[in-house]
Design a protein around this motif. Structure first.
Motif, PDB file in Angstrom:
ATOM      1  N   ARG A 146       0.862  -1.192   0.000  1.00 48.36           N
ATOM      2  CA  ARG A 146       0.000   0.000   0.000  1.00 48.36           C
ATOM      3  C   ARG A 146       0.896   1.240   0.000  1.00 48.36           C
ATOM      4  NH1 ARG A 146      -5.469   0.171   3.237  1.00 48.36           N
ATOM      5  NH2 ARG A 146      -5.990  -0.827   1.235  1.00 48.36           N
ATOM      6  N   ARG A 160       1.345  -4.980   2.723  1.00 48.55           N
ATOM      7  CA  ARG A 160      -0.101  -5.026   2.896  1.00 48.55           C
ATOM      8  C   ARG A 160      -0.479  -6.040   3.968  1.00 48.55           C
ATOM      9  NH1 ARG A 160      -4.628  -4.328  -0.804  1.00 48.55           N
ATOM     10  NH2 ARG A 160      -6.228  -3.840   0.723  1.00 48.55           N
ATOM     11  N   ASP A 200      -2.885   0.884  -4.008  1.00 46.39           N
ATOM     12  CA  ASP A 200      -2.397  -0.459  -3.672  1.00 46.39           C
ATOM     13  C   ASP A 200      -1.789  -1.072  -4.919  1.00 46.39           C
ATOM     14  OD1 ASP A 200      -3.462  -0.276  -1.085  1.00 46.39           O
ATOM     15  OD2 ASP A 200      -5.409  -1.033  -1.746  1.00 46.39           O
ATOM     16  N   ASP A 213      -5.763  -1.025  -6.509  1.00 47.79           N
ATOM     17  CA  ASP A 213      -6.898  -0.227  -6.020  1.00 47.79           C
ATOM     18  C   ASP A 213      -6.452   1.183  -5.645  1.00 47.79           C
ATOM     19  OD1 ASP A 213      -9.564   0.136  -5.409  1.00 47.79           O
ATOM     20  OD2 ASP A 213      -9.469  -0.821  -3.444  1.00 47.79           O
ATOM     21  N   ASN A 215      -7.500   4.443  -2.997  1.00 45.97           N
ATOM     22  CA  ASN A 215      -8.260   4.714  -1.767  1.00 45.97           C
ATOM     23  C   ASN A 215      -8.027   6.159  -1.333  1.00 45.97           C
ATOM     24  OD1 ASN A 215      -8.559   1.629  -1.110  1.00 45.97           O
ATOM     25  ND2 ASN A 215      -6.377   1.964  -1.349  1.00 45.97           N
TER      26      ASN A 215
HETATM   27 MG   LIG Z   1      -9.230  -1.522  -1.597  1.00 49.00          MG
END
Ligand SMILES: [Mg+2]
Ligand SMILES: Nc1ncnc2c1ncn2[C@@H]1O[C@H](COP(=O)(O)OP(=O)(O)O)[C@@H](O)[C@H]1O
Length: 308
Positions: A146, A160, A200, A213, A215
């Motif tokens: 991340r 992660r 991510d 992803d 965020n």
């Molecule tokens: Mg996510």
């Protein structure tokens, strides 16, 4: 955190920007009758002898064939989610204990069992709700990281799956950190709609980095091996001692679990107790269980059809 920051992190927004660097996916609008079904706690049908008759899940022929078509395009197995959340809290209910789905029935079973999905339906900023199908990819947890971006600068990377010690991460920390930094500068930096965000990534066994992803930068996102205080202030991010004394890159902190003794309880453990069985035992949520049973039966019927 601004509302736009959250809205910009919905799948359809970031996928259109970073398509080339992420897992192939298909976005489908969710028809209202499907949304109603997913939100519905189920209907009990009583037969004459007062035993419960479990009816099968309703059918959505048109939607179902669109979903199946998309699944086929994506190679036959998908990872399903909504604009924001995947039903990660529900994997225990699936026959394979994973989020890997091959049919709409598999997807319904996960979605109806997931509190994360239910939560997306209740967030006004999440509308319209979309179904996201991503090509299933076996991701090794030790390859997931991340990355925290503040004012368009990559300030922190965290392992992660921080509950585990991975020897390859400590051995290759410079290589990993460098490859993620390169990925960021070549493909992500200045290309997103906000200057503060969290992304991510997955670093595959060939060393290639993929976006998984996006965020929001803030408390709603798990800060993993950092704290939000540290990330927001940007101070002392590199306080974690670096083994071997090799200097980390300017202003970029890379954190990972350093030894087997620090292994922590998994944050997902609390989701392994079927929440709905807890509800059921307190008599609050019998309908949900009935829904599961209907879907399970549907799944088994499908399987025995295949066997036949
Ligand atoms: Mg996510
Ligand atoms: N296409 C995929 N195939 C298999 N597993 C996936 C896929 N995409 C994501 N995952 C796994 O699921 C986790 C959560 O995915 P993510 O899209 O971030 O959902 P959420 O935002 O709800 O947490 C990832 O960290 C990864 O381990």
């Amino acid at each position: 955190m601004k509302k736009e920051q959250v809205v910009n992190c919905q799948f359809s927004v970031w996928y259109s920007l970073f398509k080339k660097h992420t897992i192939k996916s298909v976005i489908l609008p969710l028809p209202q009758n499907v949304i109603d079904y997913l939100l519905d706690d189920g209907t009990l049908v009583w037969s004459d002898d007062e035993t419960t008759t479990i009816v099968t899940a309703p059918e959505f022929p048109e939607f179902s064939s669109r979903v199946q078509e998309a699944i086929n395009t994506l190679g036959g197995s998908v990872f399903p989610k909504l604009n924001w959340s995947a039903p990660q809290d529900a994997s225990w209910i699936a026959l394979n204990s994973s989020l890997r789905c091959q049919s709409l029935t598999d997807i319904f079973l996960l979605f109806k069992s997931s509190d994360f999905i239910a939560h997306d339906f209740t967030r006004p900023e999440c509308h319209p709700v979309q179904l996201v199908l991503r090509k299933w990819s076996e991701l090794i947890p030790g390859g997931e990281f991340r990355c925290f971006v503040k004012e368009n600068k990559l300030i922190g990377i965290s392992q992660r799956d921080y509950t585990q010690y991975y020897q390859h991460i400590s051995k290759q920390k410079h290589l990993i950190s460098q490859s993620i930094q390169d990925f960021f500068t070549s493909h992500i930096q200045y290309k997103f709609l906000d200057e503060d965000f969290v992304f991510d990534v997955y670093r595959d066994s060939w060393g290639e980095v993929w976006l998984i992803d996006l965020n929001p930068f803030g408390e709603v996102t798990d800060s993993l091996l950092f704290t939000w205080e540290e990330l927001i202030s940007g101070c002392n991010l590199r306080a974690q001692p670096v083994e071997g004394g090799a200097p980390q890159q300017d202003d970029l902190a890379f954190r990972y679990t350093t030894s087997e003794v620090t292994v922590q309880p998994s944050p997902c453990l609390s989701y392994r107790i079927p929440r709905d069985f807890v509800d059921l035992s307190t008599g609050e949520d019998a309908y949900k269980l009935i829904d599961f049973l209907k879907l399970k039966r549907g799944q088994q019927d499908e399987e025995s059809d295949e066997d036949a």
